[in-house]
Write a protein that holds these residues in place. Sequence first.
Motif, PDB file in Angstrom:
ATOM      1  N   ALA A   3     -14.165  -6.137 -14.057  1.00 34.82           N
ATOM      2  CA  ALA A   3     -14.030  -7.518 -13.609  1.00 34.82           C
ATOM      3  C   ALA A   3     -12.560  -7.924 -13.576  1.00 34.82           C
ATOM      4  N   PHE A   4     -11.725  -7.267 -14.380  1.00 37.38           N
ATOM      5  CA  PHE A   4     -10.320  -7.610 -14.441  1.00 37.38           C
ATOM      6  C   PHE A   4      -9.568  -7.089 -13.221  1.00 37.38           C
ATOM      7  N   LEU A   5      -9.997  -5.947 -12.664  1.00 36.51           N
ATOM      8  CA  LEU A   5      -9.302  -5.379 -11.510  1.00 36.51           C
ATOM      9  C   LEU A   5      -9.364  -6.293 -10.287  1.00 36.51           C
ATOM     10  N   PRO A   6     -10.535  -6.888  -9.945  1.00 34.96           N
ATOM     11  CA  PRO A   6     -10.537  -7.839  -8.831  1.00 34.96           C
ATOM     12  C   PRO A   6      -9.649  -9.057  -9.112  1.00 34.96           C
ATOM     13  N   PHE A   7      -9.571  -9.461 -10.387  1.00 32.05           N
ATOM     14  CA  PHE A   7      -8.709 -10.573 -10.765  1.00 32.05           C
ATOM     15  C   PHE A   7      -7.260 -10.230 -10.422  1.00 32.05           C
ATOM     16  N   CYS A   8      -6.827  -8.985 -10.733  1.00 31.07           N
ATOM     17  CA  CYS A   8      -5.460  -8.563 -10.404  1.00 31.07           C
ATOM     18  C   CYS A   8      -5.231  -8.626  -8.895  1.00 31.07           C
ATOM     19  N   GLY A   9      -6.254  -8.213  -8.134  1.00 36.21           N
ATOM     20  CA  GLY A   9      -6.134  -8.278  -6.680  1.00 36.21           C
ATOM     21  C   GLY A   9      -5.983  -9.712  -6.202  1.00 36.21           C
ATOM     22  N   ALA A  10      -6.747 -10.648  -6.782  1.00 33.10           N
ATOM     23  CA  ALA A  10      -6.652 -12.054  -6.406  1.00 33.10           C
ATOM     24  C   ALA A  10      -5.280 -12.615  -6.758  1.00 33.10           C
ATOM     25  N   VAL A  11      -4.744 -12.203  -7.906  1.00 33.73           N
ATOM     26  CA  VAL A  11      -3.408 -12.654  -8.308  1.00 33.73           C
ATOM     27  C   VAL A  11      -2.379 -12.144  -7.300  1.00 33.73           C
ATOM     28  N   LEU A  12      -2.514 -10.891  -6.857  1.00 25.35           N
ATOM     29  CA  LEU A  12      -1.569 -10.339  -5.889  1.00 25.35           C
ATOM     30  C   LEU A  12      -1.609 -11.106  -4.569  1.00 25.35           C
ATOM     31  N   VAL A  13      -2.800 -11.439  -4.095  1.00 27.59           N
ATOM     32  CA  VAL A  13      -2.934 -12.194  -2.847  1.00 27.59           C
ATOM     33  C   VAL A  13      -2.284 -13.568  -3.008  1.00 27.59           C
ATOM     34  N   SER A  14      -2.518 -14.220  -4.145  1.00 28.96           N
ATOM     35  CA  SER A  14      -1.917 -15.537  -4.397  1.00 28.96           C
ATOM     36  C   SER A  14      -0.403 -15.443  -4.439  1.00 28.96           C
ATOM     37  N   LEU A  15       0.104 -14.413  -5.104  1.00 34.36           N
ATOM     38  CA  LEU A  15       1.550 -14.256  -5.203  1.00 34.36           C
ATOM     39  C   LEU A  15       2.173 -13.997  -3.834  1.00 34.36           C
ATOM     40  N   CYS A  16       1.484 -13.222  -3.015  1.00 33.92           N
ATOM     41  CA  CYS A  16       2.001 -12.937  -1.670  1.00 33.92           C
ATOM     42  C   CYS A  16       2.070 -14.212  -0.833  1.00 33.92           C
ATOM     43  N   SER A  17       1.047 -15.069  -0.916  1.00 30.63           N
ATOM     44  CA  SER A  17       1.061 -16.291  -0.122  1.00 30.63           C
ATOM     45  C   SER A  17       2.100 -17.274  -0.652  1.00 30.63           C
ATOM     46  N   ILE A  18       2.290 -17.302  -1.966  1.00 30.15           N
ATOM     47  CA  ILE A  18       3.318 -18.176  -2.538  1.00 30.15           C
ATOM     48  C   ILE A  18       4.699 -17.681  -2.135  1.00 30.15           C
ATOM     49  N   ALA A  19       4.879 -16.347  -2.130  1.00 33.29           N
ATOM     50  CA  ALA A  19       6.184 -15.780  -1.785  1.00 33.29           C
ATOM     51  C   ALA A  19       6.574 -16.143  -0.357  1.00 33.29           C
ATOM     52  N   GLY A  20       5.600 -16.194   0.540  1.00 32.64           N
ATOM     53  CA  GLY A  20       5.893 -16.531   1.931  1.00 32.64           C
ATOM     54  C   GLY A  20       6.300 -17.987   2.086  1.00 32.64           C
ATOM     55  N   ALA A  21       5.785 -18.874   1.229  1.00 33.43           N
ATOM     56  CA  ALA A  21       6.052 -20.296   1.361  1.00 33.43           C
ATOM     57  C   ALA A  21       7.272 -20.756   0.562  1.00 33.43           C
ATOM     58  N   ALA A  22       7.763 -19.913  -0.335  1.00 33.80           N
ATOM     59  CA  ALA A  22       8.857 -20.343  -1.216  1.00 33.80           C
ATOM     60  C   ALA A  22      10.183 -20.344  -0.461  1.00 33.80           C
ATOM     61  N   ASP A  23      10.950 -21.438  -0.628  1.00 29.83           N
ATOM     62  CA  ASP A  23      12.256 -21.550   0.018  1.00 29.83           C
ATOM     63  C   ASP A  23      13.377 -21.230  -0.959  1.00 29.83           C
ATOM     64  N   ASP A  24      13.172 -21.482  -2.205  1.00 31.51           N
ATOM     65  CA  ASP A  24      14.210 -21.291  -3.207  1.00 31.51           C
ATOM     66  C   ASP A  24      14.361 -19.808  -3.522  1.00 31.51           C
ATOM     67  N   ASP A  25      15.611 -19.277  -3.447  1.00 27.88           N
ATOM     68  CA  ASP A  25      15.855 -17.859  -3.703  1.00 27.88           C
ATOM     69  C   ASP A  25      15.502 -17.478  -5.134  1.00 27.88           C
ATOM     70  N   GLY A  26      15.777 -18.308  -6.106  1.00 18.48           N
ATOM     71  CA  GLY A  26      15.461 -18.021  -7.510  1.00 18.48           C
ATOM     72  C   GLY A  26      13.963 -17.915  -7.728  1.00 18.48           C
ATOM     73  N   LEU A  27      13.225 -18.861  -7.137  1.00 24.44           N
ATOM     74  CA  LEU A  27      11.770 -18.847  -7.257  1.00 24.44           C
ATOM     75  C   LEU A  27      11.200 -17.642  -6.524  1.00 24.44           C
ATOM     76  N   SER A  28      11.753 -17.332  -5.366  1.00 28.72           N
ATOM     77  CA  SER A  28      11.295 -16.183  -4.592  1.00 28.72           C
ATOM     78  C   SER A  28      11.514 -14.879  -5.377  1.00 28.72           C
ATOM     79  N   GLU A  29      12.632 -14.746  -6.046  1.00 26.75           N
ATOM     80  CA  GLU A  29      12.917 -13.553  -6.850  1.00 26.75           C
ATOM     81  C   GLU A  29      11.950 -13.462  -8.035  1.00 26.75           C
ATOM     82  N   GLN A  30      11.641 -14.592  -8.656  1.00 31.85           N
ATOM     83  CA  GLN A  30      10.679 -14.596  -9.765  1.00 31.85           C
ATOM     84  C   GLN A  30       9.295 -14.161  -9.284  1.00 31.85           C
ATOM     85  N   ILE A  31       8.941 -14.619  -8.108  1.00 36.24           N
ATOM     86  CA  ILE A  31       7.633 -14.254  -7.548  1.00 36.24           C
ATOM     87  C   ILE A  31       7.591 -12.760  -7.238  1.00 36.24           C
ATOM     88  N   ARG A  32       8.679 -12.222  -6.673  1.00 29.08           N
ATOM     89  CA  ARG A  32       8.732 -10.773  -6.411  1.00 29.08           C
ATOM     90  C   ARG A  32       8.619  -9.984  -7.719  1.00 29.08           C
TER      91      ARG A  32
END
Length: 141
Positions: A3-32
């Motif tokens: 059950a934890f593995l799908p959770f990791c996949g969901a976190v990755l999808v969320s992080l990818c969508s947040i990374a695309g929307a982030a404008d701040d370089d510091g926040l973008s680096e933290q997300i990466r």
Amino acid sequence: MKAFLPFCGAVLVSLCSIAGAADDDGLSEQIRQLKSEALNLNRDLTLLEQELLYASPQTSIFVSVDVGTPIRLVDINLTIDGDHVGYHFYSDQEFEALTKGGIQRLYTGNLTSGRHVMEATITGYDPLGKDYQKTTSYNFT
């Protein structure tokens, strides 16, 4: 754990969508960095799952002889790490099958990970009918 593995996949999808929307370089680096850590965690969990599911690798040892061998095989004694694990006495029919390209499973069992020593003592007759015995060893991991 499954059950934890799908959770990791969901976190990755969320992080990818947040990374695309982030404008701040510091926040973008933290997300990466978080994305990289999540991928590493997913890899580690997959390796752990494999170790738990397949903790003791199964080992099989097979016997075959060269076609046209001059030695008449009588029996084989097999030890692994000094423990006797297999023995077989070969009838004329079994030996004939081996000389025609057949194989025979002499041992199947679970071994711990790491180095092992296999030793086989082969008994038979040479072409003149004299007793023949040879012991050979093989190291494997």
